[in-house]
Write an enzyme that holds these catalytic residues in place. Sequence first.
Site, PDB file in Angstrom:
ATOM      1  N   GLY A 128       0.787  -1.237   0.000  1.00  8.26           N
ATOM      2  CA  GLY A 128       0.000   0.000   0.000  1.00  8.26           C
ATOM      3  C   GLY A 128       0.815   1.283   0.000  1.00  8.26           C
ATOM      4  NE  ARG A 141     -11.550 -15.206 -14.844  1.00  5.81           N
ATOM      5  CZ  ARG A 141     -12.825 -15.615 -14.827  1.00  5.81           C
ATOM      6  NH1 ARG A 141     -13.791 -14.785 -14.521  1.00  5.81           N
ATOM      7  NH2 ARG A 141     -13.120 -16.859 -15.107  1.00  5.81           N
ATOM      8  CG  MET A 166      -0.983  -7.739  -7.382  1.00  5.39           C
ATOM      9  SD  MET A 166      -0.185  -6.569  -8.537  1.00  5.39           S
ATOM     10  CE  MET A 166       0.895  -7.695  -9.405  1.00  5.39           C
ATOM     11  CG  HIS A 221       2.254  -1.773 -15.439  1.00  3.42           C
ATOM     12  ND1 HIS A 221       1.915  -3.004 -14.937  1.00  3.42           N
ATOM     13  CD2 HIS A 221       3.305  -1.973 -16.278  1.00  3.42           C
ATOM     14  CE1 HIS A 221       2.720  -3.923 -15.458  1.00  3.42           C
ATOM     15  NE2 HIS A 221       3.562  -3.318 -16.274  1.00  3.42           N
ATOM     16  CG  ASP A 279      -8.249  -1.688 -21.920  1.00  2.00           C
ATOM     17  OD1 ASP A 279      -7.601  -2.523 -21.261  1.00  2.00           O
ATOM     18  OD2 ASP A 279      -7.857  -1.229 -23.010  1.00  2.00           O
ATOM     19  CB  ALA A 314       9.215   7.300 -10.475  1.00  5.02           C
TER      20      ALA A 314
HETATM   21  C1  GAR Z   1       3.546  -1.034  -7.463  1.00  3.14           C
HETATM   22  O1  GAR Z   1       4.892  -1.001  -7.876  1.00  3.14           O
HETATM   23  C2  GAR Z   1       2.623  -1.080  -8.649  1.00  3.14           C
HETATM   24  O2  GAR Z   1       3.108  -0.387  -9.744  1.00  3.14           O
HETATM   25  C3  GAR Z   1       2.571  -2.569  -8.916  1.00  3.14           C
HETATM   26  O3  GAR Z   1       2.508  -3.150  -7.639  1.00  3.14           O
HETATM   27  C4  GAR Z   1       3.224  -2.332  -6.721  1.00  3.14           C
HETATM   28  C5  GAR Z   1       2.321  -2.081  -5.517  1.00  3.14           C
HETATM   29  O4  GAR Z   1       3.031  -1.452  -4.510  1.00  3.14           O
HETATM   30  N1  GAR Z   1       1.423  -2.889  -9.700  1.00  3.14           N
HETATM   31  C6  GAR Z   1       1.429  -3.805 -10.658  1.00  3.14           C
HETATM   32  O5  GAR Z   1       2.396  -4.483 -10.946  1.00  3.14           O
HETATM   33  C7  GAR Z   1       0.093  -3.965 -11.389  1.00  3.14           C
HETATM   34  N2  GAR Z   1       0.262  -4.657 -12.637  1.00  3.14           N
HETATM   35  P1  GAR Z   1       2.264  -0.804  -3.266  1.00  3.14           P
HETATM   36  O6  GAR Z   1       1.314  -1.853  -2.701  1.00  3.14           O
HETATM   37  O7  GAR Z   1       3.383  -0.494  -2.309  1.00  3.14           O
HETATM   38  O8  GAR Z   1       1.545   0.435  -3.764  1.00  3.14           O
END
Ligand code: GAR
Length: 195
Positions: free
Chosen positions: A14, A67, A94, A113, A145, A177
Amino acid sequence: MRKLRIGVLGSGKGSNFRAILDAIAHGRLAAEVAVVVSDVEGAGILRLAEEAGVKNATVIDRRYKTRLSPETEAELVAILTEAGVELVVLAGYMRMVKAPLLEAFPRRIINIHPSLLPKFPGLEAWRQALEAGEKVAGCTVHYVDAGMDTGEIIARAEVPVLPGDTAETLHARIQVAEHRLYPEVVATLATSDFR
Ligand code: GAR
């Protein structure tokens, strides 16, 4: 000024949600997190929501990993709608999003992403970039989408891939970033007339 009501979906620790809360707290984002929903029991994002006093819920579907079934996704839609959510913000969620949710929030679901899309959709995108020998990596915010990381791109941020990088050091740099870009994009949407 009226605040945009956002619903945040996440499966992990999070840190992007935390960045959004920080931006709200510091007046950089005119939004209110109406609800946080996770598909993982006890996920860090749920603990953060608890600590911040944000309403939260867990919607699990043990039949699928990538899903939700249409019935379970309809439960998620009910929670978001009940909370008055105007924009759904995927922050490390995810699972793929399907019809009931997409139809309930047309062009109102965004995702971050960890790659410069359209390069490296899917899992562990930072590792894919490293293994492909990229010199520049980054993150992308896009509308969601029915495809995997295929929706219209809103904004991207680049970071360098440095000599000696491991998957962990590169992901950490990309996350810095992300934490800057995601609140900025949500802030832009919050002040646009998209609603
Ligand atoms: C983030 O790096 C996000 O970009 C990635 O999961 C991480 C979550 O981190 N998302 C994906 O790969 C989606 N395809 P967080 O729980 O610390 O925000």
